[in-house]
Design an enzyme around this catalytic site. Structure first.
Site, mmCIF file in Angstrom:
data_model
loop_
_atom_site.group_PDB
_atom_site.id
_atom_site.type_symbol
_atom_site.label_atom_id
_atom_site.label_comp_id
_atom_site.label_asym_id
_atom_site.label_seq_id
_atom_site.Cartn_x
_atom_site.Cartn_y
_atom_site.Cartn_z
ATOM 1 N N ASN A 25 0.871 -1.171 0.000
ATOM 2 C CA ASN A 25 0.000 0.000 0.000
ATOM 3 C C ASN A 25 0.913 1.227 0.000
ATOM 4 O O ASN A 25 1.461 1.592 1.040
ATOM 5 C CB ASN A 25 -0.876 -0.061 1.257
ATOM 6 N N ARG A 100 -2.611 -2.094 -3.395
ATOM 7 C CA ARG A 100 -3.786 -1.242 -3.233
ATOM 8 C C ARG A 100 -3.679 -0.096 -4.236
ATOM 9 O O ARG A 100 -2.651 0.580 -4.316
ATOM 10 C CB ARG A 100 -3.810 -0.676 -1.822
ATOM 11 N N HIS A 189 -12.568 3.371 -0.033
ATOM 12 C CA HIS A 189 -12.582 2.397 1.074
ATOM 13 C C HIS A 189 -13.380 1.141 0.705
ATOM 14 O O HIS A 189 -13.882 0.426 1.577
ATOM 15 C CB HIS A 189 -13.232 2.967 2.360
ATOM 16 N N ARG A 250 -9.879 16.153 6.892
ATOM 17 C CA ARG A 250 -10.725 16.548 5.752
ATOM 18 C C ARG A 250 -12.087 17.029 6.237
ATOM 19 O O ARG A 250 -12.657 16.437 7.151
ATOM 20 C CB ARG A 250 -10.914 15.365 4.796
ATOM 21 N N GLU A 395 -8.079 -4.798 5.387
ATOM 22 C CA GLU A 395 -7.933 -4.531 3.941
ATOM 23 C C GLU A 395 -6.784 -5.338 3.349
ATOM 24 O O GLU A 395 -6.854 -5.790 2.208
ATOM 25 C CB GLU A 395 -7.726 -3.034 3.722
#
Ligand code: ADP
Length: 416
Positions: A25, A100, A189, A250, A395
């Site tokens: 990732n 990823r 996601h 964010r 993940e």
């Protein structure tokens, strides 16, 4: 001085059967990786290289049952970091590499084995994810350089959401922007939403096809997803990961006119305002203290009023986002909390459920305190009209499973 690294793993590759998958990732200045045995799903080694491209670049590595190791890799980029990782692990059983990739646009509704055409398609999506996709590509290219003979598999954050209907993914703007520039809601996601929705079905002993769920992935980035019959039908993130819920740094949803307002009021450029909304907003902007929920919870306990306010806004907006997603479902069989905050913060779960009172949740305080990262399960009591679950996400495991599918085919090609 950074040394040149050899790759002994590749030399001995043919002497062992490939039972392991390397999961990567890559962020803009970081590289997370795991070495996972795909038959037992055991994580053999995992680590993080961070501050890449700077004199402080460092590799943290954990092997099962051993002390954590730290290696200084000053000025190393992705390629050098991967080389260091390979030198430190026994790579002789690696049979596939799973990557990823954040944005696959509309080109990918599932994982793919990377070839030149796929690389070009991922590069084509760079304007849609200018921070993430170039970093993902850097990691992929560096890994292919190291392991040219292995299958490399891209697993996209956006792929799971490609089942969203048009009325959920279109913005109400001139249709030509979608047709000509692919301006639409994509969602992110997806690997996590897909994993926890499947886990929820397993936990409840149900077929995913019979379940309607709302999953909330709450980490540094936060998004929620309506999952109907195992498919994403709506989600809170949009064209970019800035839309939707309040996150660590964010803003999530703001008035679309905010850019123009701030440009006029502060004389800032569009780029500067976009950076503020991505990096200086959310929990950090509201609290003025931190983007880290742990730190905010501690500060709130000690009476820090803006930390309390940040948590309050976070939970209220989350509840509002979950209720909005209900529009895509016929019923809500369960709400699932996951990600660093979703799995660890009993207080956030409690506060969020309190804002969902219209759905009749009855929290079981003991279960809420008990369940988390180590053990998933229900946090609502038998009288609750709404079932709420905590399910740890994984993940890396999804990426390893996806890559392993290609490993089996490449090693033992199907006879047809
Ligand atoms: P990422 O999105 O980078 O993978 P994580 O899923 O690990 O991040 O989530 C990070 C968030 O989880 C941070 O806000 C962190 O403070 C929060 N978190 C981790 N542990 C706890 C805890 N015990 N209580 C509250 N928040 C926590």
């Amino acid at each position: 001085m950074v040394q040149q690294y050899r790759c002994p793993a590749m030399l001995s590759h043919s002497t062992h059967s490939p039972t392991e998958v390397l999961v990567m990732n890559s962020g803009s200045s970081s590289l997370k990786f795991s070495l996972i045995d795909h038959s037992t799903e055991e994580v053999r080694v995992q680590g993080l290289a961070e501050s890449l491209g700077t004199p402080d670049a460092v590799l943290h590595l954990s092997r099962v049952g051993r002390e954590k190791e730290i290696y200084g890799i000053p000025n190393a980029g992705h390629s050098q970091a991967i080389a260091t990782v390979i030198d430190q692990i026994d790579g002789s059983r690696i049979g596939a590499v799973g990557h990823r990739v954040v944005h696959g646009g509309e080109a990918f509704s599932g994982s793919i084995r990377i070839n030149p055409a796929a690389l070009a398609a991922i590069r084509h999506c760079v304007p849609l994810a200018p921070l993430h996709n170039p970093a993902n590509l850097a990691g992929i290219e560096a890994a292919i350089e190291r392991f040219p003979a292995l299958p490399h598999v891209a697993v996209f954050d956006t792929a799971f959401h490609q089942t969203m209907p048009r009325h959920a993914f279109l913005y109400a703007i001139p249709h030509a922007f979608y047709e000509e520039h692919k301006v639409r809601r994509y969602g992110f996601h997806g690997t996590s939403h897909r994993f926890v929705s499947a886990e929820a079905a397993r936990l409840l002993g149900k077929d995913p096809a019979d379940l309607q769920l709302i999953t909330a992935h709450l980490g540094n980035g936060c998004s929620a997803c309506a999952v109907k019959g195992g498919l994403s039908v709506d989600t809170t993130m949009g064209l970019t990961p800035l839309e939707g819920l309040v996150m660590g740094t964010r803003s999530g949803d703001v008035d679309p006119n905010l850019h123009q307002f701030l440009a006029a009021a502060l004389g800032k450029s569009l780029d500067e305002i976009t950076a503020i909304l991505n990096r200086e907003s959310g929990l950090l902007g509201l609290s003025g203290l931190s983007n880290d929920m742990r730190q905010l919870a501690e500060a709130a306990d000690q009476g820090h009023s803006r930390a309390r306010l940040a948590i309050e806004v976070f939970c209220y907006r989350l509840a509002k986002g979950l209720l909005a997603l209900a529009a895509g479902l016929d019923r809500i069989d369960a709400v699932v909390f996951t990600g660093g905050i979703g799995e660890n913060s009993a207080a956030v779960r409690e506060k969020t459920l309190s804002h969902l009172r219209i759905l009749g949740p009855v929290l079981d305080a003991q279960l809420n305190a008990k369940h988390g990262r180590e053990s998933g399960g229900s946090i609502t009591g038998p009288d609750s009209r709404l079932l709420a679950l905590v399910i740890p996400t994984n993940e890396e495991l999804v990426i390893a499973r996806e890559a392993a599918r290609f490993l089996d085919h490449s090693i033992n090609p199907p006879s047809r």
